[in-house]
Scaffold this motif. Structure first.
Motif, mmCIF file in Angstrom:
data_model
loop_
_atom_site.group_PDB
_atom_site.id
_atom_site.type_symbol
_atom_site.label_atom_id
_atom_site.label_comp_id
_atom_site.label_asym_id
_atom_site.label_seq_id
_atom_site.Cartn_x
_atom_site.Cartn_y
_atom_site.Cartn_z
ATOM 1 N N HIS A 23 -11.265 4.233 -5.333
ATOM 2 C CA HIS A 23 -10.008 4.744 -5.869
ATOM 3 C C HIS A 23 -8.889 3.717 -5.860
ATOM 4 N N ALA A 24 -9.035 2.662 -5.110
ATOM 5 C CA ALA A 24 -7.992 1.644 -5.065
ATOM 6 C C ALA A 24 -7.984 0.899 -6.397
ATOM 7 N N ASP A 25 -6.863 0.938 -7.091
ATOM 8 C CA ASP A 25 -6.733 0.274 -8.382
ATOM 9 C C ASP A 25 -5.814 -0.926 -8.190
ATOM 10 N N VAL A 26 -6.360 -1.957 -7.576
ATOM 11 C CA VAL A 26 -5.594 -3.120 -7.166
ATOM 12 C C VAL A 26 -5.595 -4.180 -8.265
ATOM 13 N N ASP A 72 -5.470 -1.194 0.059
ATOM 14 C CA ASP A 72 -5.353 -2.221 -0.978
ATOM 15 C C ASP A 72 -5.962 -3.541 -0.508
ATOM 16 N N GLY A 110 2.349 -2.649 -0.258
ATOM 17 C CA GLY A 110 2.415 -3.073 -1.649
ATOM 18 C C GLY A 110 3.848 -3.261 -2.115
ATOM 19 N N ASP A 128 -1.292 -2.046 -5.653
ATOM 20 C CA ASP A 128 -1.763 -0.982 -6.533
ATOM 21 C C ASP A 128 -1.052 -1.132 -7.875
ATOM 22 N N LYS A 129 -1.807 -0.992 -8.962
ATOM 23 C CA LYS A 129 -1.221 -1.249 -10.282
ATOM 24 C C LYS A 129 -0.069 -0.307 -10.621
ATOM 25 N N SER A 130 0.041 0.824 -9.950
ATOM 26 C CA SER A 130 1.152 1.740 -10.208
ATOM 27 C C SER A 130 2.497 1.141 -9.801
#
Length: 142
Positions: A23-26, A72, A110, A128-130
């Motif tokens: 689930h980590a969208d790094v 992350d 982050g 995280d890309k968010s």
């Protein structure tokens, strides 16, 4: 009975760890004003393991790591350097003991990576890309 409980506990812990990684969208980022536009996973791994200290094409690189144990950090290192937390700790311990290197600067989160990277055109970090906005440029999405 006891060993069955321990096995279930171990499997649950392993699944939770795998879920966190999945689930980590790094993404790897530099400051929006940086001349660096993209990097390969190998180039980023070289920077975060102290094997390189400049960006391809020149220019000092200052890697920013997140705190030990963060999701992350675990996801980034698993995907990019191929090292888990224990391997990373052993790697840096060996280099420090031999006087051959120091680990990247470490920040708590982050949001702290975002602040540090946006303020320094030589900095490179992951988050995280968010959290990415106009102050950052994504150079790798592993």
């Amino acid at each position: 009975m006891k060993s069955s409980y321990i096995k279930k506990l171990f499997v649950s812990a392993a699944l939770l760890g795998a879920t966190a990684l999945a689930h980590a969208d790094v993404v790897v980022v530099v400051a929006s004003g940086s001349p660096v536009s993209s990097l390969t996973a190998d180039q980023v791994a070289q920077l975060f393991t102290g094997k390189a200290d400049t960006f391809p094409g020149g220019g000092k690189a200052v890697p920013i790591d997140q705190a030990e144990g963060s999701a992350d950090r675990n996801a980034f290192h698993a995907k990019v350097t191929g090292k888990d937390a224990a391997q990373l700790k052993a790697y840096w311990s060996k280099l420090i003991f031999a006087g051959k290197g120091q680990p990247p600067k470490e920040v708590a989160s982050g949001a702290d990576v975002k602040k540090a990277v946006a303020a320094d055109p030589a900095a490179i970090g992951y988050l995280d890309k968010s959290l990415v906005d106009g102050s950052l440029k994504v150079v790798l999405a592993p």
